[in-house]
Design a protein around this motif. Structure first.
Motif, PDB file in Angstrom:
ATOM      1  N   LEU A  89       0.825  -1.204   0.000  1.00 20.50           N
ATOM      2  CA  LEU A  89       0.000   0.000   0.000  1.00 20.50           C
ATOM      3  C   LEU A  89       0.863   1.260   0.000  1.00 20.50           C
ATOM      4  O   LEU A  89       0.556   2.238  -0.692  1.00 20.50           O
ATOM      5  N   LEU A  90       1.935   1.246   0.801  1.00 19.20           N
ATOM      6  CA  LEU A  90       2.864   2.375   0.804  1.00 19.20           C
ATOM      7  C   LEU A  90       3.421   2.635  -0.585  1.00 19.20           C
ATOM      8  O   LEU A  90       3.555   3.783  -1.017  1.00 19.20           O
ATOM      9  N   PHE A  91       3.755   1.568  -1.273  1.00 12.98           N
ATOM     10  CA  PHE A  91       4.311   1.636  -2.622  1.00 12.98           C
ATOM     11  C   PHE A  91       3.356   2.383  -3.564  1.00 12.98           C
ATOM     12  O   PHE A  91       3.745   3.305  -4.279  1.00 12.98           O
ATOM     13  N   TRP A  92       2.070   1.999  -3.541  1.00 13.11           N
ATOM     14  CA  TRP A  92       1.091   2.587  -4.450  1.00 13.11           C
ATOM     15  C   TRP A  92       0.641   3.977  -4.011  1.00 13.11           C
ATOM     16  O   TRP A  92       0.524   4.889  -4.841  1.00 13.11           O
ATOM     17  N   THR A  93       0.368   4.163  -2.719  1.00 10.69           N
ATOM     18  CA  THR A  93      -0.104   5.472  -2.266  1.00 10.69           C
ATOM     19  C   THR A  93       0.961   6.545  -2.446  1.00 10.69           C
ATOM     20  O   THR A  93       0.659   7.671  -2.831  1.00 10.69           O
ATOM     21  N   ASP A  94       2.213   6.182  -2.191  1.00  5.97           N
ATOM     22  CA  ASP A  94       3.295   7.149  -2.354  1.00  5.97           C
ATOM     23  C   ASP A  94       3.454   7.545  -3.822  1.00  5.97           C
ATOM     24  O   ASP A  94       3.622   8.727  -4.138  1.00  5.97           O
ATOM     25  N   ALA A  95       3.385   6.576  -4.725  1.00  6.01           N
ATOM     26  CA  ALA A  95       3.556   6.854  -6.153  1.00  6.01           C
ATOM     27  C   ALA A  95       2.471   7.793  -6.673  1.00  6.01           C
ATOM     28  O   ALA A  95       2.761   8.791  -7.369  1.00  6.01           O
ATOM     29  N   PHE A  96       1.229   7.506  -6.344  1.00  4.53           N
ATOM     30  CA  PHE A  96       0.137   8.364  -6.830  1.00  4.53           C
ATOM     31  C   PHE A  96       0.060   9.668  -6.046  1.00  4.53           C
ATOM     32  O   PHE A  96      -0.352  10.700  -6.586  1.00  4.53           O
ATOM     33  N   GLY A  97       0.490   9.646  -4.784  1.00  3.48           N
ATOM     34  CA  GLY A  97       0.532  10.878  -4.003  1.00  3.48           C
ATOM     35  C   GLY A  97       1.455  11.916  -4.619  1.00  3.48           C
ATOM     36  O   GLY A  97       1.086  13.090  -4.750  1.00  3.48           O
ATOM     37  N   ILE A  98       2.644  11.499  -5.033  1.00  2.00           N
ATOM     38  CA  ILE A  98       3.557  12.472  -5.646  1.00  2.00           C
ATOM     39  C   ILE A  98       3.029  12.930  -7.006  1.00  2.00           C
ATOM     40  O   ILE A  98       3.276  14.064  -7.423  1.00  2.00           O
ATOM     41  N   GLY A  99       2.281  12.064  -7.685  1.00  2.00           N
ATOM     42  CA  GLY A  99       1.660  12.476  -8.948  1.00  2.00           C
ATOM     43  C   GLY A  99       0.636  13.576  -8.728  1.00  2.00           C
ATOM     44  O   GLY A  99       0.648  14.606  -9.414  1.00  2.00           O
ATOM     45  N   PHE A 100      -0.254  13.374  -7.749  1.00  2.00           N
ATOM     46  CA  PHE A 100      -1.268  14.384  -7.439  1.00  2.00           C
ATOM     47  C   PHE A 100      -0.626  15.711  -7.020  1.00  2.00           C
ATOM     48  O   PHE A 100      -1.003  16.781  -7.496  1.00  2.00           O
ATOM     49  N   PHE A 101       0.348  15.626  -6.119  1.00  2.00           N
ATOM     50  CA  PHE A 101       0.924  16.851  -5.563  1.00  2.00           C
ATOM     51  C   PHE A 101       1.864  17.571  -6.527  1.00  2.00           C
ATOM     52  O   PHE A 101       2.078  18.773  -6.388  1.00  2.00           O
ATOM     53  N   THR A 102       2.444  16.857  -7.479  1.00  2.00           N
ATOM     54  CA  THR A 102       3.275  17.530  -8.479  1.00  2.00           C
ATOM     55  C   THR A 102       2.445  18.522  -9.268  1.00  2.00           C
ATOM     56  O   THR A 102       2.819  19.700  -9.416  1.00  2.00           O
ATOM     57  N   ILE A 103       1.303  18.078  -9.780  1.00  2.00           N
ATOM     58  CA  ILE A 103       0.482  18.965 -10.603  1.00  2.00           C
ATOM     59  C   ILE A 103      -0.176  20.052  -9.759  1.00  2.00           C
ATOM     60  O   ILE A 103      -0.309  21.202 -10.197  1.00  2.00           O
ATOM     61  N   VAL A 104      -0.564  19.718  -8.533  1.00  2.00           N
ATOM     62  CA  VAL A 104      -1.178  20.720  -7.665  1.00  2.00           C
ATOM     63  C   VAL A 104      -0.172  21.826  -7.334  1.00  2.00           C
ATOM     64  O   VAL A 104      -0.479  23.019  -7.448  1.00  2.00           O
ATOM     65  N   GLY A 105       1.040  21.433  -6.923  1.00  2.00           N
ATOM     66  CA  GLY A 105       2.064  22.426  -6.594  1.00  2.00           C
ATOM     67  C   GLY A 105       2.434  23.284  -7.780  1.00  2.00           C
ATOM     68  O   GLY A 105       2.610  24.512  -7.666  1.00  2.00           O
ATOM     69  N   LEU A 106       2.538  22.669  -8.946  1.00  2.00           N
ATOM     70  CA  LEU A 106       2.871  23.394 -10.177  1.00  2.00           C
ATOM     71  C   LEU A 106       1.778  24.418 -10.491  1.00  2.00           C
ATOM     72  O   LEU A 106       2.062  25.585 -10.800  1.00  2.00           O
ATOM     73  N   GLN A 107       0.525  24.000 -10.402  1.00  2.00           N
ATOM     74  CA  GLN A 107      -0.599  24.889 -10.713  1.00  2.00           C
ATOM     75  C   GLN A 107      -0.700  26.042  -9.719  1.00  2.00           C
ATOM     76  O   GLN A 107      -0.928  27.190 -10.123  1.00  2.00           O
ATOM     77  N   VAL A 108      -0.535  25.760  -8.439  1.00  2.00           N
ATOM     78  CA  VAL A 108      -0.600  26.816  -7.420  1.00  2.00           C
ATOM     79  C   VAL A 108       0.482  27.859  -7.680  1.00  2.00           C
ATOM     80  O   VAL A 108       0.237  29.071  -7.603  1.00  2.00           O
ATOM     81  N   ALA A 109       1.676  27.402  -8.017  1.00  2.00           N
ATOM     82  CA  ALA A 109       2.781  28.326  -8.298  1.00  2.00           C
ATOM     83  C   ALA A 109       2.498  29.164  -9.542  1.00  2.00           C
ATOM     84  O   ALA A 109       2.740  30.380  -9.549  1.00  2.00           O
ATOM     85  N   LEU A 110       1.990  28.544 -10.593  1.00  2.00           N
ATOM     86  CA  LEU A 110       1.659  29.285 -11.816  1.00  2.00           C
ATOM     87  C   LEU A 110       0.581  30.330 -11.536  1.00  2.00           C
ATOM     88  O   LEU A 110       0.667  31.475 -12.023  1.00  2.00           O
ATOM     89  N   GLN A 111      -0.423  29.969 -10.763  1.00  2.00           N
ATOM     90  CA  GLN A 111      -1.498  30.908 -10.435  1.00  2.00           C
ATOM     91  C   GLN A 111      -1.006  32.058  -9.569  1.00  2.00           C
ATOM     92  O   GLN A 111      -1.608  33.134  -9.551  1.00  2.00           O
ATOM     93  N   ALA A 112       0.104  31.841  -8.852  1.00  2.00           N
ATOM     94  CA  ALA A 112       0.697  32.897  -8.022  1.00  2.00           C
ATOM     95  C   ALA A 112       1.649  33.784  -8.828  1.00  2.00           C
ATOM     96  O   ALA A 112       2.275  34.689  -8.269  1.00  2.00           O
ATOM     97  N   GLY A 113       1.769  33.503 -10.136  1.00  2.00           N
ATOM     98  CA  GLY A 113       2.605  34.335 -11.000  1.00  2.00           C
ATOM     99  C   GLY A 113       4.055  33.900 -11.078  1.00  2.00           C
ATOM    100  O   GLY A 113       4.902  34.654 -11.560  1.00  2.00           O
ATOM    101  N   ILE A 114       4.366  32.696 -10.629  1.00  2.00           N
ATOM    102  CA  ILE A 114       5.730  32.180 -10.691  1.00  2.00           C
ATOM    103  C   ILE A 114       6.018  31.703 -12.113  1.00  2.00           C
ATOM    104  O   ILE A 114       5.151  31.130 -12.778  1.00  2.00           O
ATOM    105  N   SER A 115       7.234  31.915 -12.584  1.00  2.00           N
ATOM    106  CA  SER A 115       7.608  31.485 -13.932  1.00  2.00           C
ATOM    107  C   SER A 115       7.578  29.962 -14.042  1.00  2.00           C
ATOM    108  O   SER A 115       7.656  29.249 -13.030  1.00  2.00           O
ATOM    109  N   GLU A 116       7.470  29.464 -15.271  1.00  2.00           N
ATOM    110  CA  GLU A 116       7.257  28.027 -15.479  1.00  2.00           C
ATOM    111  C   GLU A 116       8.371  27.163 -14.889  1.00  2.00           C
ATOM    112  O   GLU A 116       8.104  26.122 -14.291  1.00  2.00           O
ATOM    113  N   GLY A 117       9.635  27.580 -15.057  1.00  2.00           N
ATOM    114  CA  GLY A 117      10.752  26.799 -14.531  1.00  2.00           C
ATOM    115  C   GLY A 117      10.697  26.656 -13.026  1.00  2.00           C
ATOM    116  O   GLY A 117      10.841  25.552 -12.478  1.00  2.00           O
TER     117      GLY A 117
END
Length: 200
Positions: A89-117
């Motif tokens: 379960l740790l194996f699967w939850t961790d893998a999909f957890g980082i997938g969810f949070f990668t896009i969320v963190g990226l989107q929050v930063a873009l919406q705050a006016g941070i450059s793409e890099g």
């Protein structure tokens, strides 16, 4: 409802479960499980918000997110499982957890006016720093630093692919879902095949 809040809540729930499972491998009590659950669910997002100047940090006024973490903690804590099942379960939850949070963190930063890099870096931080802090509390080497994990690398590839799809005007929601799936797939594949970057 927009897809971003859904992905954010999924990430919070999945990482809260991951935190409790980590606590169980360390034989923590209920309070220890709650602490580790909150650290996993909020550590990366809090670090991101502090770095880009979001005040108050995103989870402070989100009662639903806090309830979600508590539910995930209580249910997972009292749901007794075999140690081998916990590891899977740790194996699967961790893998999909980082997938969810990668896009969320990226989107929050873009919406705050941070450059793409730098937004991409914020996506990686959101996805990995909760686990980093939780591993430190468990007195173990963080997955972020272990060879053969492709932890941050999976987030970078998934996030970069999302930015590329946005550049080519591919459907926004489809791009986000593909980012999650690619990130999780790379993470899972790297562990199963023991892939790693060159060692220093």
């Amino acid at each position: 409802m927009e897809i971003l809040p859904i992905l954010s809540y999924l990430g919070i729930f999945v990482f809260a479960v991951t935190g409790v499972l980590k606590a169980r491998t360390q034989r923590f009590d209920l309070i220890g499980a709650v602490i580790l659950s909150f650290v996993m669910a909020y550590g990366g997002g809090t670090t991101r918000d502090l770095l880009i100047g979001i005040r108050p940090v995103s989870w402070i006024n989100d009662n639903f997110a806090i309830i979600l973490v508590l539910i995930a903690t209580i249910v997972t804590f009292f749901f007794k499982l075999d140690f081998k099942v916990i590891k899977k379960l740790l194996f699967w939850t961790d893998a999909f957890g980082i997938g969810f949070f990668t896009i969320v963190g990226l989107q929050v930063a873009l919406q705050a006016g941070i450059s793409e890099g730098y937004a991409l870096i914020m996506g990686v931080i959101t996805a990995t720093f909760g686990g980093l802090l939780a591993d430190i509390l468990c007195n173990s080497v963080p997955n972020l630093l272990k060879p053969g994990e492709l932890y941050a690398t999976a987030c970078l590839i998934g996030g970069a692919l999302y930015l590329a799809m946005e550049f080519f005007k591919i459907n926004h929601e489809i791009s986000m879902i593909i980012c999650v799936l690619v990130t999780a797939t790379i993470r899972i594949y790297s562990i199963r095949k023991k892939l790693q970057l060159p060692v220093v």
